[in-house]
Design an enzyme around this catalytic site. Structure first.
Site, PDB file in Angstrom:
ATOM      1  N   TYR A  67       0.775  -0.887   0.305  1.00  7.75           N
ATOM      2  CA  TYR A  67       0.065  -0.602   0.043  1.00  7.75           C
ATOM      3  C   TYR A  67       0.407   1.480   0.028  1.00  7.75           C
ATOM      4  O   TYR A  67       0.740   2.695  -0.799  1.00  7.75           O
ATOM      5  CB  TYR A  67      -1.557  -0.377   1.560  1.00  7.75           C
ATOM      6  CG  TYR A  67      -2.062  -0.650   0.848  1.00  7.75           C
ATOM      7  CD1 TYR A  67      -3.674  -0.630   0.257  1.00  7.75           C
ATOM      8  CD2 TYR A  67      -2.636  -1.961   0.945  1.00  7.75           C
ATOM      9  CE1 TYR A  67      -4.314  -1.057  -0.646  1.00  7.75           C
ATOM     10  CE2 TYR A  67      -2.709  -2.931   0.994  1.00  7.75           C
ATOM     11  CZ  TYR A  67      -4.458  -2.475   0.233  1.00  7.75           C
ATOM     12  OH  TYR A  67      -5.351  -3.132  -0.051  1.00  7.75           O
ATOM     13  N   GLN A 101     -14.936   4.749  -5.499  1.00 17.57           N
ATOM     14  CA  GLN A 101     -14.662   3.738  -5.213  1.00 17.57           C
ATOM     15  C   GLN A 101     -13.492   4.390  -4.639  1.00 17.57           C
ATOM     16  O   GLN A 101     -12.669   2.696  -4.360  1.00 17.57           O
ATOM     17  CB  GLN A 101     -14.917   2.588  -5.862  1.00 17.57           C
ATOM     18  CG  GLN A 101     -16.312   2.453  -6.070  1.00 17.57           C
ATOM     19  CD  GLN A 101     -16.523   1.929  -7.350  1.00 17.57           C
ATOM     20  OE1 GLN A 101     -16.661  -0.043  -7.658  1.00 17.57           O
ATOM     21  NE2 GLN A 101     -17.193   2.009  -8.449  1.00 17.57           N
ATOM     22  N   ASN A 102     -12.695   5.125  -5.407  1.00 19.75           N
ATOM     23  CA  ASN A 102     -11.118   5.076  -5.455  1.00 19.75           C
ATOM     24  C   ASN A 102     -10.584   5.585  -4.139  1.00 19.75           C
ATOM     25  O   ASN A 102     -10.859   6.385  -3.311  1.00 19.75           O
ATOM     26  CB  ASN A 102     -10.745   6.186  -6.617  1.00 19.75           C
ATOM     27  CG  ASN A 102     -10.730   5.371  -8.091  1.00 19.75           C
ATOM     28  OD1 ASN A 102     -11.380   4.737  -7.876  1.00 19.75           O
ATOM     29  ND2 ASN A 102     -10.890   6.028  -8.655  1.00 19.75           N
ATOM     30  N   ASP A 104      -7.295   7.075  -3.967  1.00 19.19           N
ATOM     31  CA  ASP A 104      -6.479   8.236  -3.468  1.00 19.19           C
ATOM     32  C   ASP A 104      -7.272   9.192  -4.082  1.00 19.19           C
ATOM     33  O   ASP A 104      -8.311   9.177  -3.399  1.00 19.19           O
ATOM     34  CB  ASP A 104      -6.217   7.700  -5.417  1.00 19.19           C
ATOM     35  CG  ASP A 104      -6.852   8.065  -6.682  1.00 19.19           C
ATOM     36  OD1 ASP A 104      -7.398   9.270  -6.687  1.00 19.19           O
ATOM     37  OD2 ASP A 104      -6.870   7.642  -7.464  1.00 19.19           O
ATOM     38  N   HIS A 119     -13.944   3.639  -0.513  1.00 18.10           N
ATOM     39  CA  HIS A 119     -13.654   1.784   0.711  1.00 18.10           C
ATOM     40  C   HIS A 119     -12.534   2.708   0.797  1.00 18.10           C
ATOM     41  O   HIS A 119     -11.361   2.464   0.701  1.00 18.10           O
ATOM     42  CB  HIS A 119     -13.466   1.589  -1.200  1.00 18.10           C
ATOM     43  CG  HIS A 119     -14.217   0.627  -1.932  1.00 18.10           C
ATOM     44  ND1 HIS A 119     -14.469   0.437  -3.212  1.00 18.10           N
ATOM     45  CD2 HIS A 119     -15.035   0.151  -1.111  1.00 18.10           C
ATOM     46  CE1 HIS A 119     -15.216  -0.463  -3.459  1.00 18.10           C
ATOM     47  NE2 HIS A 119     -16.526   0.048  -1.897  1.00 18.10           N
ATOM     48  N   GLY A 195     -15.379   4.924 -15.231  1.00 23.67           N
ATOM     49  CA  GLY A 195     -14.816   4.180 -14.613  1.00 23.67           C
ATOM     50  C   GLY A 195     -14.767   2.943 -13.765  1.00 23.67           C
ATOM     51  O   GLY A 195     -13.532   2.716 -13.153  1.00 23.67           O
ATOM     52  N   PRO A 222     -14.864   2.624 -21.819  1.00 19.51           N
ATOM     53  CA  PRO A 222     -14.007   2.295 -22.623  1.00 19.51           C
ATOM     54  C   PRO A 222     -14.452   0.861 -23.190  1.00 19.51           C
ATOM     55  O   PRO A 222     -14.589   0.718 -24.578  1.00 19.51           O
ATOM     56  CB  PRO A 222     -12.276   1.947 -23.712  1.00 19.51           C
ATOM     57  CG  PRO A 222     -12.395   2.497 -21.740  1.00 19.51           C
ATOM     58  CD  PRO A 222     -13.968   2.710 -20.608  1.00 19.51           C
TER      59      PRO A 222
HETATM   60  P1  OAD Z   1     -11.662  -2.243 -11.634  1.00 17.72           P
HETATM   61  O1  OAD Z   1     -10.676  -2.414 -12.019  1.00 17.72           O
HETATM   62  O2  OAD Z   1     -13.201  -3.376 -11.695  1.00 17.72           O
HETATM   63  O3  OAD Z   1     -13.239  -1.894 -13.584  1.00 17.72           O
HETATM   64  C1  OAD Z   1     -11.935  -0.545 -14.092  1.00 17.72           C
HETATM   65  C2  OAD Z   1     -13.402  -0.142 -15.104  1.00 17.72           C
HETATM   66  O4  OAD Z   1     -12.493   0.957 -16.007  1.00 17.72           O
HETATM   67  C3  OAD Z   1     -13.494  -1.063 -16.178  1.00 17.72           C
HETATM   68  O5  OAD Z   1     -15.023  -0.759 -16.925  1.00 17.72           O
HETATM   69  C4  OAD Z   1     -12.837  -0.604 -17.342  1.00 17.72           C
HETATM   70  O6  OAD Z   1     -12.807  -1.009 -18.263  1.00 17.72           O
HETATM   71  C5  OAD Z   1     -12.630   1.426 -17.463  1.00 17.72           C
HETATM   72  N1  OAD Z   1     -11.232   1.715 -17.229  1.00 17.72           N
HETATM   73  C6  OAD Z   1     -10.017   1.494 -17.494  1.00 17.72           C
HETATM   74  N2  OAD Z   1      -9.801   3.188 -17.994  1.00 17.72           N
HETATM   75  C7  OAD Z   1     -10.811   3.478 -18.166  1.00 17.72           C
HETATM   76  C8  OAD Z   1     -10.998   5.133 -18.637  1.00 17.72           C
HETATM   77  N3  OAD Z   1      -9.768   6.097 -19.328  1.00 17.72           N
HETATM   78  N4  OAD Z   1     -11.857   5.723 -18.398  1.00 17.72           N
HETATM   79  C9  OAD Z   1     -13.015   5.078 -18.236  1.00 17.72           C
HETATM   80  N5  OAD Z   1     -12.871   4.295 -18.002  1.00 17.72           N
HETATM   81  C10 OAD Z   1     -11.609   3.476 -17.883  1.00 17.72           C
HETATM   82  O7  OAD Z   1     -12.044  -1.125 -10.707  1.00 17.72           O
HETATM   83  P2  OAD Z   1     -13.334  -0.209  -9.670  1.00 17.72           P
HETATM   84  O8  OAD Z   1     -14.783  -0.434 -11.057  1.00 17.72           O
HETATM   85  O9  OAD Z   1     -13.222   0.691  -9.244  1.00 17.72           O
HETATM   86  O10 OAD Z   1     -11.681  -1.764  -4.241  1.00 17.72           O
HETATM   87  O11 OAD Z   1     -13.244  -1.802  -8.792  1.00 17.72           O
HETATM   88  C11 OAD Z   1     -13.998  -1.556  -7.626  1.00 17.72           C
HETATM   89  C12 OAD Z   1     -12.888  -2.089  -6.635  1.00 17.72           C
HETATM   90  O12 OAD Z   1     -12.553  -3.375  -6.187  1.00 17.72           O
HETATM   91  C13 OAD Z   1     -12.250  -1.370  -6.128  1.00 17.72           C
HETATM   92  O13 OAD Z   1     -12.341   0.223  -5.187  1.00 17.72           O
HETATM   93  C14 OAD Z   1     -11.501  -1.718  -5.338  1.00 17.72           C
HETATM   94  C15 OAD Z   1     -11.506  -3.436  -5.784  1.00 17.72           C
HETATM   95  O14 OAD Z   1     -11.437  -4.446  -5.101  1.00 17.72           O
HETATM   96  C16 OAD Z   1     -11.401  -1.596  -2.746  1.00 17.72           C
HETATM   97  O15 OAD Z   1     -10.292  -1.592  -2.932  1.00 17.72           O
HETATM   98  C17 OAD Z   1     -11.819  -2.031  -1.742  1.00 17.72           C
END
Ligand code: OAD
Length: 253
Positions: A67, A101-102, A104, A119, A195, A222
């Site tokens: 982390y 959910q980010n 950062d 999160h 995203g 995307p």
């Molecule tokens: P994911 O990695 O599951 O999903 C990321 C999404 O962003 C995907 O649908 C991609 O297609 C999309 N993506 C990629 N590049 C992009 C861009 N330039 N613009 C727009 N979209 C883009 O991430 P999260 O949905 O955030 O939990 O995941 C949810 C949670 O799972 C996170 O908060 C984390 C993880 O386990 C914890 O840390 C508790």
């Protein structure tokens, strides 16, 4: 880039907008997502060894080091045009609630205020024993090597091991932030889901609640599979390209 006129009107006239973001909004800042096939963190690392209370108890140096390396990477990164467009949208609508959910702080550094972090955050660790917040010394602006083990600091109140301020698998989300996010989703007339793969609950309920309560839900992603139901819109592409263009088209002054 052209957008549907009806969608532009709905955005311009929205009374309360919710923006719900996931890792994809920070991808163009160089922060890895979780589930993208090759680059996603969970395709390279096992979440069960890094993102659970049991993992931290078993190997605190491994977990803290991982982390800390992610925190340093964020400190070396900057908000991208997607983060900036979301902060700009807040100035255009009567009310905007930003739910992320980010973990950062790129939304805040882009100028967004009162961000609901469902999160947790890389930047607010706490004691694993007494929960006292721990203030991290400013990190050098160099990236830590991925996988470097690092001993967690000790709590100044009780001497317990300091843990990342992240909501790990099996843990509850912060109640106040979740309740505020759900209430905003139920109240809004337009929700932008930006995203996120939308597979992690209960956070993924936020767009579902908005949809259920009659709001227009727009996905910015995307990946064409990001589209949920037939009442939803998909703007297929990168957030850093779509969002500034969408704002420009809706609010051209
Ligand atoms: P994911 O990695 O599951 O999903 C990321 C999404 O962003 C995907 O649908 C991609 O297609 C999309 N993506 C990629 N590049 C992009 C861009 N330039 N613009 C727009 N979209 C883009 O991430 P999260 O949905 O955030 O939990 O995941 C949810 C949670 O799972 C996170 O908060 C984390 C993880 O386990 C914890 O840390 C508790």
């Amino acid at each position: 880039m052209t957008f549907d006129q009806d969608l532009l009107t709905q955005l311009r006239d929205a009374r309360h907008g919710v923006v719900f973001t996931g890792a994809g909004v920070s991808a163009e800042s160089g922060i890895a997502t979780f589930r993208d096939a090759l680059s996603g963190l969970w395709s390279r690392f096992d979440p069960m060894q890094l993102a659970t209370p049991e993992a931290f108890a078993a190997d605190p140096e491994l977990v803290w080091g991982w982390y800390e390396s992610r925190r340093r990477q964020v400190l070396c990164s900057s908000p991208n045009p997607g983060h900036i467009a979301i902060a700009e949208l807040a100035k255009r609508l009567p009310q905007l609630t930003l739910v992320t959910q980010n973990v950062d702080d790129l939304h805040e550094r882009a100028g967004s205020r009162d961000v609901l972090h469902l999160h947790g955050s890389l930047h607010y660790p706490r004691c694993s024993r007494c929960a006292a917040p721990f203030e991290l010394a400013p990190a050098p602006r160099v990236e830590a090597t991925e996988g470097r083990r690092l001993a967690p600091p000790r709590c100044l109140q009780c001497g317990g091991a300091v843990r990342p301020g992240i909501v790990w698998f099996g843990e509850s989300l912060p109640v106040a932030a979740l309740e505020t996010a759900f209430a905003a989703a139920a109240d809004c007339d337009l929700l932008l889901s930006v995203g996120t793969s939308g597979v992690v609950y209960p956070a993924a309920q936020v767009p579902e609640i908005a949809l259920h309560n009659g709001a227009t839900v727009v996905h910015v992603n995307p990946d064409p599979q990001a589209l949920g139901g037939t009442d939803e819109w998909l703007l297929a592409g990168a957030a850093g390209e779509i969002l500034p263009a969408l704002l420009q088209a809706a609010f051209q002054d």
